[in-house]
Scaffold this motif. Structure first.
Motif, PDB file in Angstrom:
ATOM      1  N   THR A  10     -38.656 -53.843  24.593  1.00  0.00           N
ATOM      2  CA  THR A  10     -38.094 -52.926  23.612  1.00  0.00           C
ATOM      3  C   THR A  10     -38.474 -51.493  23.959  1.00  0.00           C
ATOM      4  N   LEU A  11     -37.541 -50.561  23.769  1.00  0.00           N
ATOM      5  CA  LEU A  11     -37.835 -49.147  23.980  1.00  0.00           C
ATOM      6  C   LEU A  11     -38.483 -48.560  22.736  1.00  0.00           C
ATOM      7  N   THR A  12     -39.460 -47.709  22.948  1.00  0.00           N
ATOM      8  CA  THR A  12     -40.072 -46.984  21.837  1.00  0.00           C
ATOM      9  C   THR A  12     -39.206 -45.770  21.514  1.00  0.00           C
ATOM     10  N   ASP A  13     -39.613 -45.015  20.512  1.00  0.00           N
ATOM     11  CA  ASP A  13     -38.906 -43.795  20.155  1.00  0.00           C
ATOM     12  C   ASP A  13     -38.914 -42.781  21.289  1.00  0.00           C
ATOM     13  N   ARG A  14     -39.892 -42.901  22.186  1.00  0.00           N
ATOM     14  CA  ARG A  14     -39.995 -41.984  23.323  1.00  0.00           C
ATOM     15  C   ARG A  14     -39.395 -42.589  24.590  1.00  0.00           C
ATOM     16  N   TYR A  15     -38.575 -43.617  24.448  1.00  0.00           N
ATOM     17  CA  TYR A  15     -37.901 -44.294  25.564  1.00  0.00           C
ATOM     18  C   TYR A  15     -38.877 -44.935  26.555  1.00  0.00           C
ATOM     19  N   GLN A  16     -40.009 -45.384  26.075  1.00  0.00           N
ATOM     20  CA  GLN A  16     -40.978 -46.078  26.901  1.00  0.00           C
ATOM     21  C   GLN A  16     -40.920 -47.565  26.586  1.00  0.00           C
ATOM     22  N   THR A  17     -41.365 -48.367  27.531  1.00  0.00           N
ATOM     23  CA  THR A  17     -41.400 -49.804  27.324  1.00  0.00           C
ATOM     24  C   THR A  17     -42.592 -50.388  28.081  1.00  0.00           C
ATOM     25  N   THR A  18     -42.993 -51.572  27.695  1.00  0.00           N
ATOM     26  CA  THR A  18     -44.014 -52.317  28.429  1.00  0.00           C
ATOM     27  C   THR A  18     -43.289 -53.263  29.373  1.00  0.00           C
ATOM     28  N   VAL A  19     -43.707 -53.260  30.631  1.00  0.00           N
ATOM     29  CA  VAL A  19     -43.109 -54.193  31.591  1.00  0.00           C
ATOM     30  C   VAL A  19     -43.635 -55.581  31.253  1.00  0.00           C
ATOM     31  N   PRO A  20     -42.739 -56.518  30.964  1.00  0.00           N
ATOM     32  CA  PRO A  20     -43.186 -57.863  30.586  1.00  0.00           C
ATOM     33  C   PRO A  20     -44.050 -58.508  31.670  1.00  0.00           C
ATOM     34  N   GLU A  21     -44.967 -59.346  31.226  1.00  0.00           N
ATOM     35  CA  GLU A  21     -45.914 -59.974  32.139  1.00  0.00           C
ATOM     36  C   GLU A  21     -45.229 -60.755  33.253  1.00  0.00           C
ATOM     37  N   THR A  22     -44.140 -61.444  32.941  1.00  0.00           N
ATOM     38  CA  THR A  22     -43.445 -62.218  33.981  1.00  0.00           C
ATOM     39  C   THR A  22     -42.897 -61.298  35.074  1.00  0.00           C
ATOM     40  N   VAL A  23     -42.446 -60.115  34.697  1.00  0.00           N
ATOM     41  CA  VAL A  23     -41.948 -59.152  35.678  1.00  0.00           C
ATOM     42  C   VAL A  23     -43.114 -58.590  36.488  1.00  0.00           C
ATOM     43  N   ARG A  25     -45.914 -60.039  37.184  1.00  0.00           N
ATOM     44  CA  ARG A  25     -46.345 -61.076  38.135  1.00  0.00           C
ATOM     45  C   ARG A  25     -45.364 -61.208  39.293  1.00  0.00           C
ATOM     46  N   ALA A  26     -44.074 -61.229  38.981  1.00  0.00           N
ATOM     47  CA  ALA A  26     -43.055 -61.406  40.017  1.00  0.00           C
ATOM     48  C   ALA A  26     -43.091 -60.264  41.038  1.00  0.00           C
ATOM     49  N   LEU A  27     -43.333 -59.040  40.563  1.00  0.00           N
ATOM     50  CA  LEU A  27     -43.364 -57.875  41.449  1.00  0.00           C
ATOM     51  C   LEU A  27     -44.768 -57.553  41.959  1.00  0.00           C
ATOM     52  N   LYS A  28     -45.758 -58.341  41.499  1.00  0.00           N
ATOM     53  CA  LYS A  28     -47.164 -58.098  41.867  1.00  0.00           C
ATOM     54  C   LYS A  28     -47.566 -56.658  41.533  1.00  0.00           C
ATOM     55  N   LEU A  29     -47.270 -56.264  40.293  1.00  0.00           N
ATOM     56  CA  LEU A  29     -47.583 -54.914  39.822  1.00  0.00           C
ATOM     57  C   LEU A  29     -48.977 -54.851  39.236  1.00  0.00           C
ATOM     58  N   GLY A  30     -49.628 -53.765  39.484  1.00  0.00           N
ATOM     59  CA  GLY A  30     -50.922 -53.486  38.885  1.00  0.00           C
ATOM     60  C   GLY A  30     -50.861 -52.144  38.173  1.00  0.00           C
ATOM     61  N   LYS A  31     -51.941 -51.789  37.505  1.00  0.00           N
ATOM     62  CA  LYS A  31     -51.994 -50.507  36.814  1.00  0.00           C
ATOM     63  C   LYS A  31     -51.778 -49.376  37.814  1.00  0.00           C
ATOM     64  N   ARG A  32     -51.013 -48.393  37.396  1.00  0.00           N
ATOM     65  CA  ARG A  32     -50.695 -47.186  38.163  1.00  0.00           C
ATOM     66  C   ARG A  32     -49.729 -47.431  39.323  1.00  0.00           C
ATOM     67  N   ASP A  33     -49.249 -48.671  39.519  1.00  0.00           N
ATOM     68  CA  ASP A  33     -48.231 -48.923  40.538  1.00  0.00           C
ATOM     69  C   ASP A  33     -46.934 -48.260  40.118  1.00  0.00           C
ATOM     70  N   LYS A  34     -46.086 -48.003  41.079  1.00  0.00           N
ATOM     71  CA  LYS A  34     -44.806 -47.373  40.797  1.00  0.00           C
ATOM     72  C   LYS A  34     -43.682 -48.394  40.907  1.00  0.00           C
ATOM     73  N   ILE A  35     -42.641 -48.175  40.109  1.00  0.00           N
ATOM     74  CA  ILE A  35     -41.479 -49.050  40.087  1.00  0.00           C
ATOM     75  C   ILE A  35     -40.273 -48.242  40.548  1.00  0.00           C
ATOM     76  N   HIS A  36     -39.464 -48.848  41.410  1.00  0.00           N
ATOM     77  CA  HIS A  36     -38.237 -48.213  41.893  1.00  0.00           C
ATOM     78  C   HIS A  36     -37.053 -48.856  41.167  1.00  0.00           C
ATOM     79  N   TYR A  37     -36.130 -48.035  40.673  1.00  0.00           N
ATOM     80  CA  TYR A  37     -34.944 -48.514  39.969  1.00  0.00           C
ATOM     81  C   TYR A  37     -33.715 -48.297  40.851  1.00  0.00           C
TER      82      TYR A  37
END
Length: 109
Positions: A10-23, A25-37
């Motif tokens: 879900t998007l917050t009022d500031r257009y932020q969201t939490t990346v779901p845990e399954t995502v 894990r699938a992308l092997k993301l950690g804190k401060r990692d960057k995501i490419h769209y």
């Protein structure tokens, strides 16, 4: 054939969201990692993890992006480098050897 997983966030009022845990894990993301769209013409968005090698120097990347946009917007501003400037640069640094793989001293870091 691998199963397709679907998750929502879900998007917050500031257009932020939490990346779901399954995502994460699938992308092997950690804190401060960057995501490419990647946004495809049909509106589909693909998320991928940015590898550290792709972001070695974020400031340089931003600067190069700025230059590319400026050149595309104002090609009339491009000028040839004057031969006398090239000679001056060579006279100042021509004999200096640089090892780009050498470890920096503590003072240089």
């Amino acid at each position: 054939m691998a199963a397709t997983l679907e998750v929502e966030s879900t998007l917050t009022d500031r257009y932020q969201t939490t990346v779901p845990e399954t995502v994460r894990r699938a992308l092997k993301l950690g804190k401060r990692d960057k995501i490419h769209y990647t946004i495809r013409p049909g509106g589909e968005v693909v998320l991928t993890r940015v590898d550290a090698s792709e972001e070695d120097d974020p400031v340089l990347g931003q600067f190069l992006g700025f230059l590319a946009r400026d050149i595309a917007s104002h090609p009339e501003r491009l000028q040839a480098v004057d031969a006398s400037l090239v000679q001056r640069i060579h006279s100042l640094v021509g004999g200096i050897e640089v090892d780009l793989d050498a470890v920096l001293s503590a003072d240089d870091e």
